[in-house]
Write an enzyme that holds these catalytic residues in place. Structure first.
Site, short mmCIF file in Angstrom:
data_model
loop_
_atom_site.label_atom_id
_atom_site.label_comp_id
_atom_site.label_asym_id
_atom_site.label_seq_id
_atom_site.Cartn_x
_atom_site.Cartn_y
_atom_site.Cartn_z
N HIS A 96 -1.65 -12.27 14.84
CA HIS A 96 -0.72 -13.33 15.26
C HIS A 96 -0.95 -13.75 16.71
O HIS A 96 -1.00 -14.93 17.05
CB HIS A 96 0.73 -12.88 15.09
CG HIS A 96 1.08 -12.46 13.70
ND1 HIS A 96 0.55 -13.05 12.58
CD2 HIS A 96 1.92 -11.52 13.23
CE1 HIS A 96 1.06 -12.48 11.50
NE2 HIS A 96 1.88 -11.55 11.87
N ASP A 117 -1.08 -4.70 13.69
CA ASP A 117 -0.07 -5.49 12.97
C ASP A 117 0.15 -6.86 13.61
O ASP A 117 0.45 -7.83 12.92
CB ASP A 117 1.25 -4.69 12.96
CG ASP A 117 2.30 -5.27 12.04
OD1 ASP A 117 1.93 -5.72 10.93
OD2 ASP A 117 3.49 -5.29 12.42
N ASP A 138 -2.32 -16.00 7.84
CA ASP A 138 -1.65 -15.40 8.99
C ASP A 138 -0.42 -16.27 9.13
O ASP A 138 -0.53 -17.45 9.53
CB ASP A 138 -2.54 -15.50 10.25
CG ASP A 138 -1.84 -14.95 11.47
OD1 ASP A 138 -0.66 -15.30 11.68
OD2 ASP A 138 -2.45 -14.18 12.22
N HIS A 139 0.75 -15.74 8.78
CA HIS A 139 1.89 -16.66 8.61
C HIS A 139 2.31 -17.33 9.93
O HIS A 139 3.06 -18.29 9.91
CB HIS A 139 3.07 -15.95 7.92
CG HIS A 139 3.88 -15.07 8.82
ND1 HIS A 139 3.48 -13.81 9.17
CD2 HIS A 139 5.06 -15.28 9.44
CE1 HIS A 139 4.40 -13.28 9.97
NE2 HIS A 139 5.36 -14.14 10.15
N LYS A 190 8.48 -3.98 18.90
CA LYS A 190 9.64 -3.87 18.00
C LYS A 190 10.78 -3.21 18.76
O LYS A 190 10.56 -2.52 19.75
CB LYS A 190 9.27 -3.03 16.78
CG LYS A 190 8.23 -3.73 15.90
CD LYS A 190 8.30 -3.25 14.47
CE LYS A 190 7.29 -3.94 13.59
NZ LYS A 190 7.66 -5.33 13.23
N GLU A 234 10.46 -8.60 19.08
CA GLU A 234 11.26 -8.44 17.86
C GLU A 234 12.41 -7.49 18.16
O GLU A 234 12.21 -6.48 18.84
CB GLU A 234 10.40 -7.84 16.76
CG GLU A 234 9.26 -8.73 16.32
CD GLU A 234 8.62 -8.18 15.06
OE1 GLU A 234 9.15 -8.48 13.98
OE2 GLU A 234 7.64 -7.43 15.17
N LYS A 243 -2.82 -11.06 5.62
CA LYS A 243 -3.14 -9.97 6.52
C LYS A 243 -2.33 -8.73 6.17
O LYS A 243 -1.22 -8.88 5.69
CB LYS A 243 -2.94 -10.38 7.99
CG LYS A 243 -1.46 -10.64 8.34
CD LYS A 243 -1.10 -10.23 9.73
CE LYS A 243 -0.70 -8.81 9.86
NZ LYS A 243 0.71 -8.52 10.09
N ARG A 265 2.70 -4.40 -12.28
CA ARG A 265 2.74 -3.22 -13.16
C ARG A 265 4.13 -3.02 -13.76
O ARG A 265 4.25 -2.54 -14.87
CB ARG A 265 2.36 -1.98 -12.34
CG ARG A 265 0.86 -1.73 -12.33
CD ARG A 265 0.57 -0.40 -11.72
NE ARG A 265 0.92 -0.45 -10.30
CZ ARG A 265 0.03 -0.35 -9.32
NH1 ARG A 265 -1.24 -0.18 -9.59
NH2 ARG A 265 0.41 -0.41 -8.06
N LYS A 278 3.98 -21.64 11.11
CA LYS A 278 5.18 -21.99 11.87
C LYS A 278 4.99 -23.37 12.51
O LYS A 278 4.00 -23.61 13.19
CB LYS A 278 5.45 -20.94 12.97
CG LYS A 278 5.83 -19.57 12.39
CD LYS A 278 6.16 -18.61 13.50
CE LYS A 278 6.30 -17.18 12.99
NZ LYS A 278 7.53 -16.89 12.26
C1 BG6 Z 1 4.28 -9.45 10.19
C2 BG6 Z 1 4.26 -8.03 10.66
O1 BG6 Z 1 2.97 -9.92 10.04
O2 BG6 Z 1 4.96 -10.26 11.15
C3 BG6 Z 1 5.68 -7.53 10.89
O3 BG6 Z 1 3.63 -7.20 9.69
C4 BG6 Z 1 6.43 -8.45 11.83
O4 BG6 Z 1 5.68 -6.20 11.41
C5 BG6 Z 1 6.32 -9.91 11.36
O5 BG6 Z 1 7.78 -8.06 11.87
C6 BG6 Z 1 6.90 -10.86 12.38
O6 BG6 Z 1 6.98 -12.14 11.84
P1 BG6 Z 1 8.06 -13.20 12.33
O7 BG6 Z 1 7.73 -14.43 11.55
O8 BG6 Z 1 9.40 -12.61 11.99
O9 BG6 Z 1 7.88 -13.34 13.80
#
Ligand code: BG6
Length: 488
Positions: A244, A239, A181-182, A340, A220, A152, A50, A186
C-alpha cells in the site's frame, strides 16, 4: 454526466465464497454495484468453497453479510432480484472432481442467464490456495477467455512471489491476471493523479527544487482484530509497506505517463520503483504495541492477542525513509509510516515545501517558520488542503498559518468504494489500477533488506502515535498529521 457503460455480460466466480473476504468485501461490493446499475445487463455470481452449503444457504449467508454491510440503505425488494443471480457449488481445491462440477454448473448458469462465456474468477481465499486454484482452472480448460483476480499478499518475499507468478503464468497470460492492492481502488488515491497532472501550478513545483520532503502516514486505530495467526506471518513491512505505502508513493513520485492507457501508467510506476533504493535497515524503525487503550477502553498488548506468540518479534508499526535516485527527487526524503493501534485512523500525505531563503519575520511571535505544505487526506475524511502563512491582524508583521481547504464532500457525488471500483474495472478488463508482475517483484526487492534481518524492535503503548524512534528518524523535521493535531 453520462453514466459509464456497464461491463459486458459475464459470470463472476468467487473462490472462498464462504470466507471472510467474500462476506466483508466482495459480496457487499457486488451488491452496491448492482444497486448503482453498474453490473452487466446479464450476470451471474457463483460461489465455490469447501463449506458444504447449497445455493439456498449461500444466499442466506450473503443476505446476512450484505444487510450488515449496507445497514440502513439495505432494500429487501432489490435483494430479491439480486439474489436470483447467486448460486453455489461446494467442493475441494485439492482434487479435480470439485472443479469438474463447477465447470458443469457454470455451463448451466451461463445458459440459463444468457451471460455468454465470459468469466471472472475471483480468489477470495488465503493466498496459499492461489496456485492450486490456477492449476485446477487450467486442468478444467476453463482459463480461455477468463480473467483471474488475486489479492495481496503476493508471496512473502521475492522468491515466493516469483514461485506464485510461475504457477499463475503456466495457466494465464499476464493480460488475464488482475492483482489487487485495494489502496488503488480508493478514490482519493486515484485523485492524486488528477491533482498532479491536471494542475500546472503544483506540477511545476513537484521536484527537488521546491519540495523539502514528503510524508505518507497510514495510521490505524484497530489492532489485529482476530487475525493474529495471519499477522504473525506478515507484520507491518509485508502487510502495508511493501504494497500500500509503495503504491501511494509511486502515484506521488512517478513521471507523467504518456496517456491514460493502463500500460502507460504502469510503466511509469515501475520506472519509479526501479529508481527507489532498497530500504536501508538503518533508516527503518520497527515497533510493536504494548498494552494501552483503544479509545476509552483498555487494549491488550500485541503479544497478548489471540494467535500471537508471547515473545513475538513481529512489528505492528514501521517507519522508513525512502530514497529516490532520479533527477526529479534526488536528495528529497520520502518518509513512510504505518501502524496498528495508533491513536486515530487516518491516512494522509504531507508534501512539505522548502522554506523561504531568508525569513524576515524572526522575533515576530511565531517561531520557527512553518513551511508551506500540502496535505492530501485519503481517509477517513477525503480532501486536500494547502497551508500557507498570512498576517495576523493587528500590530507588527506577525505571520499566522492558515489553510485553503477542499473536502471531497463538497463534490456531493457518490463515490465508488475501493472494491466496487476494482471489481468493475476487472469486469471491464481495465488493468490501470491493478499491479503488474514486474511491480510486485520490484516492491519485494525494495523490502528485501528488511525481511528476516530487521532493525531492533521499539515498543509503543496502544493508543499512542508510535515509538519515539520514529520522531528521531524524521528529525529535525516533524511528522505531520492533521488528525493528530500535529504541526510541522
Ligand atoms: C490490508 C491489511 O491490506 O489493509 C490490513 O492486510 C489493514 O492489515 C488494511 O488493516 C487497511 O486497509 P484500509 O482500507 O482500512 O486502510
Amino acid at each position: 454526466m453520462t453514466p459509464a457503460p456497464a461491463p459486458p455480460p459475464q459470470t463472476i466466480v468467487i473462490f472462498g465464497a464462504s470466507g471472510d473476504l467474500a462476506r466483508r468485501k466482495v459480496l457487499p461490493a457486488l451488491w452496491r454495484l448492482a444497486r448503482g446499475g453498474h453490473l452487466p445487463e446479464r450476470y451471474a455470481i457463483v460461489g465455490y468453497a469447501r463449506t458444504g452449503w447449497g445455493t439456498d444457504a449461500f444466499r442466506a449467508e450473503a443476505h446476512r453479510a450484505v444487510r450488515e454491510a449496507a445497514a440502513a440503505s439495505f432494500d429487501e425488494g432489490a435483494w430479491r432480484e439480486f439474489e436470483g443471480s447467486l448460486s453455489y457449488v461446494s467442493g475441494p481445491y485439492d482434487e479435480p472432481g470439485g472443479f469438474a462440477r463447477l465447470v458443469e454448473h457454470l455451463g448451466g448458469v451461463e445458459n440459463e442467464r444468457s451471460t455468454g462465456g465470459r468469466r471472472l474468477f475471483y480468489c477470495a481465499t488465503p493466498p496459499s490456495a492461489f496456485p492450486i486454484i490456477a492449476r485446477r482452472i487450467g486442468e478444467a480448460g476453463a482459463q480461455r477467455g477468463a480473467r483471474i483476480v488475486v489479492e495481496k499478499p503476493f508471496g512473502r518475499d521475492l522468491g515466493s512471489a516469483r514461485d506464485l507468478e510461475t504457477v499463475l503464468h503456466e495457466v494465464f497470460e499476464e493480460s488475464q491476471v488482475f492483482r489487487i492492492d485495494h489502496y488503488l481502488g480508493k478514490e482519493s488515491v486515484q485523485a492524486i493523479l488528477v491533482f498532479r497532472f491536471a494542475n500546472s501550478t503544483f506540477e511545476r513545483l513537484w521536484h527537488r527544487d521546491s519540495i523539502d520532503h514528503v510524508q505518507v502516514t497510514v495510521a490505524e486505530s484497530l489492532g489485529v482484530e482476530g487475525r493474529g495467526v495471519f499477522y504473525e506471518e506478515a507484520g507491518a513491512i509485508r502487510d502495508m509497506l511493501q504494497n500500500h505505502l509503495l503504491q501511494v508513493l509511486a502515484f506521488l513520485a512517478m513521471e507523467p505517463p504518456r496517456s491514460l492507457e493502463p500500460e502507460a501508467i504502469r510503466d511509469e510506476k515501475v520506472k519509479l520503483l526501479r529508481t527507489i533504493r532498497p530500504f536501508d535497515p538503518a533508516e527503518v524503525v520497527r515497533g510493536q504495541y504494548t498494552a494501552g487503550s483503544a479509545g476509552e477502553v483498555p487494549a491488550p498488548a500485541y503479544r497478548a492477542e489471540p494467535g500471537v506468540a508471547p515473545a513475538s518479534d513481529v512489528e505492528t508499526f514501521v517507519a522508513a525513509r525512502a530514497r529516490i535516485d532520479n533527477w526529479r527527487w534526488a536528495g528529497v526524503p520520502f518518509f513512510l509510516r504505518t501502524g496498528k493501534r495508533l491513536a486515530r485512523r487516518a491516512t494522509e500525505i504531507a508534501v512539505v515545501f522548502r522554506e523561504v531563503p531568508a525569513y524576515l519575520f524572526e522575533g515576530q511571535g511565531v517561531a520557527p517558520p512553518v513551511p508551506n505544505h500540502l496535505l492530501i487526506r485519503i481517509q477517513p475524511e477525503e480532501g486536500i488542503s494547502f497551508a500557507f502563512q498570512t498576517k495576523e491582524p493587528g500590530p507588527g508583521f506577525v505571520p499566522r498559518v492558515v489553510d485553503m481547504d477542499f473536502s471531497s464532500r463538497s463534490l456531493e457525488a457518490e463515490a465508488l468504494g475501493d472494491y466496487e471500483r476494482l471489481l468493475l474495472d476487472a469486469m471491464e478488463g481495465d488493468h490501470t489500477l491493478f499491479i503488474r508482475r514486474d511491480e510486485v517483484e520490484r516492491a519485494w526487492e525494495l523490502a528485501a533488506p528488511l525481511l528476516d534481518c530487521p532493525a531492533a524492535m521499539e515498543t509503543y503503548p496502544a493508543g499512542s502515535f508510535g515509538p519515539a524512534a520514529a520522531d528521531t528518524l524524521i528529525a529535525p523535521r516533524r511528522w505531520h498529521l492533521r488528525a493528530e493535531g500535529g504541526s510541522l
